[in-house]
Write an enzyme that holds these catalytic residues in place. Structure first.
Site, PDB file in Angstrom:
ATOM      1  N   HIS A   1       0.860  -1.176   0.000  1.00  0.00           N
ATOM      2  CA  HIS A   1       0.000   0.000   0.000  1.00  0.00           C
ATOM      3  C   HIS A   1       0.902   1.234   0.000  1.00  0.00           C
ATOM      4  CE1 HIS A   1      -3.114  -2.784   1.126  1.00  0.00           C
ATOM      5  NE2 HIS A   1      -4.001  -1.860   1.414  1.00  0.00           N
TER       6      HIS A   1
ATOM      7  N   GLU B   1      -2.014   6.166  -0.701  1.00  0.00           N
ATOM      8  CA  GLU B   1      -3.449   6.257  -0.371  1.00  0.00           C
ATOM      9  C   GLU B   1      -3.607   7.568   0.402  1.00  0.00           C
ATOM     10  OE1 GLU B   1      -4.753   3.278   2.452  1.00  0.00           O
ATOM     11  OE2 GLU B   1      -6.890   3.676   2.096  1.00  0.00           O
TER      12      GLU B   1
HETATM   13  N1  HPA Z   1      -5.354   0.744   3.959  1.00  0.00           N
HETATM   14  C1  HPA Z   1      -4.398   0.321   4.805  1.00  0.00           C
HETATM   15  N2  HPA Z   1      -4.524  -0.753   5.556  1.00  0.00           N
HETATM   16  C2  HPA Z   1      -5.636  -1.478   5.466  1.00  0.00           C
HETATM   17  C3  HPA Z   1      -6.661  -1.093   4.634  1.00  0.00           C
HETATM   18  C4  HPA Z   1      -6.514   0.067   3.831  1.00  0.00           C
HETATM   19  O1  HPA Z   1      -7.393   0.489   3.058  1.00  0.00           O
HETATM   20  N3  HPA Z   1      -7.639  -2.023   4.782  1.00  0.00           N
HETATM   21  C5  HPA Z   1      -7.202  -2.928   5.674  1.00  0.00           C
HETATM   22  N4  HPA Z   1      -5.988  -2.598   6.109  1.00  0.00           N
HETATM   23 ZN    ZN Z   2      -6.114  -2.020   1.269  1.00  0.00          ZN
END
Ligand code: HPA
Ligand code: ZN
Length: 339
Positions: A198, A201
């Site tokens: 990730h 975001e």
């Molecule tokens: N972002 C980061 N961590 C997470 C997310 C997310 O959208 N969903 C579950 N863990």
């Molecule tokens: Zn996620």
């Protein structure tokens, strides 16, 4: 037969590549498992729990998400959760699903690693046998914990690596840049695991660069903030680095004010390898086909974009070339029949 665009995107064959299996726990199942396991919850009914799903940002969601996951104790719980998701995924014509799971959320409560992977894996096996859906497991490290904890988790995963296709990085993004996990990702790479993270975001474009340069990931989860850095957009496009975008999640967690403001069309116009996904469907108001329908209703997108997104989802998957080709043929046949 011609069908409407929202119907087309709901029904087309697709792969889902960004879905936290713990985020598929619907309030009804949370309460049923709490009762079965004698776990006390901080909410007195399904309705009050659902009312708590008004998030201000990523952290306000994560606090509730981890509380919800506390009802998972034994192998059968992980099976039941995963089976419920797979039934929903099948209804959205998900042909291939790569599921994230957060082992540290469970091992910290004393749940054996084998029960987590065993329950989720057994459900994936059943879906494969019963209706030919393929699937894989991606183990995520929690980035708010330290790298030593990630290494300890990798150690626990070692006997189960044949069931785990790759590793990812999730949880609270701000203040926890990818480079914090450079050593453990290097070790995972040596072990032959596929790598994702990730990034971008809530975190800045620098986190996306770091995920690429220091972690050497193959896909970026979310990544929507890449548009703030033109050189980064050019790099992602030139190297066909997939972005696993989650529109309903982004709106719920206030990354965008509303769906009409989402930058999905901008990402597609920049020739990025975008895929659409549900992230945590029980918490964000919809499964992957609902994400497609919501995005296609609010944004200037057409059947050509739908075809591109369906193809991207299989191209970006961790599947062997012949399986990708087979799924691409399913997509082509679907579009030939319906557009
Ligand atoms: N972002 C980061 N961590 C997470 C997310 C997310 O959208 N969903 C579950 N863990
Ligand atoms: Zn996620």
């Amino acid at each position: 037969m011609r069908i409407t665009l929202p119907e087309l995107v709901r029904r087309m064959p697709k792969a889902e590549l960004h879905m936290h299996i713990e985020g598929s726990l619907e309030p009804e199942l949370i309460f049923a498992l709490a009762e079965r396991n004698g776990v006390a919850l901080g909410w007195d009914s399904v309705e009050t729990l659902r009312q708590a799903y008004a998030f201000e940002d990523l952290q306000s969601f994560l606090d509730i998400y981890y509380a919800g996951a506390s009802v998972l104790l034994v192998e059968q719980d992980f099976y039941d959760m995963t089976w419920a998701y797979l039934l929903r995924a099948r209804a959205g014509n998900v042909r291939h699903a790569e599921l994230f799971f957060d082992p540290q959320t469970h091992t910290a409560r004393g749940v054996p690693f084998a029960d987590i992977v065993g329950g989720i894996g057994r459900a994936l096996d059943d879906a494969g046998r019963e209706w030919g859906m393929s699937g894989a497991l991606i183990m995520c490290f929690l980035r708010h914990l330290d790298e030593d904890d990630a290494f300890a988790t990798l150690e626990q995963a070692m006997p189960h690596l044949s069931r785990i296709i790759g590793v990812g990085l999730d949880s609270s993004e701000r203040g926890h840049p990818p480079e914090k996990f450079a050593r453990v990702f290097a070790r995972c790479r040596e072990l032959g695991l596929r790598l994702v993270a990730h990034a971008g975001e809530e975190g800045p474009p620098a986190y996306i660069w770091s995920a690429l340069d220091t972690l050497r990931v193959e896909r970026i989860d979310h990544g929507v903030r890449c548009v703030e850095d033109e050189a980064l957009v050019r790099y992602l496009a030139a190297h066909r680095i997939p972005l696993t975008v989650c529109p309903l999640s982004n709106v719920k967690l206030r990354v965008f004010a509303d769906m009409a403001s989402h930058n999905l069309r901008q990402l597609l116009d920049a020739d990025l390898a975008v895929t659409l996904n549900s992230d945590d469907p029980a918490y964000f108001g919809g499964y992957v086909e609902d994400n497609f329908a919501a995005a296609f209703e609010a944004l200037p997108l057409d059947a050509g974009h739908a075809y591109q997104l369906a193809c991207n989802s299989f191209d970006a998957a961790f599947l062997p070339p012949q399986a990708k080709a087979q799924y691409r043929a399913e997509v082509a046949a679907f579009f030939a029949a319906h557009t």
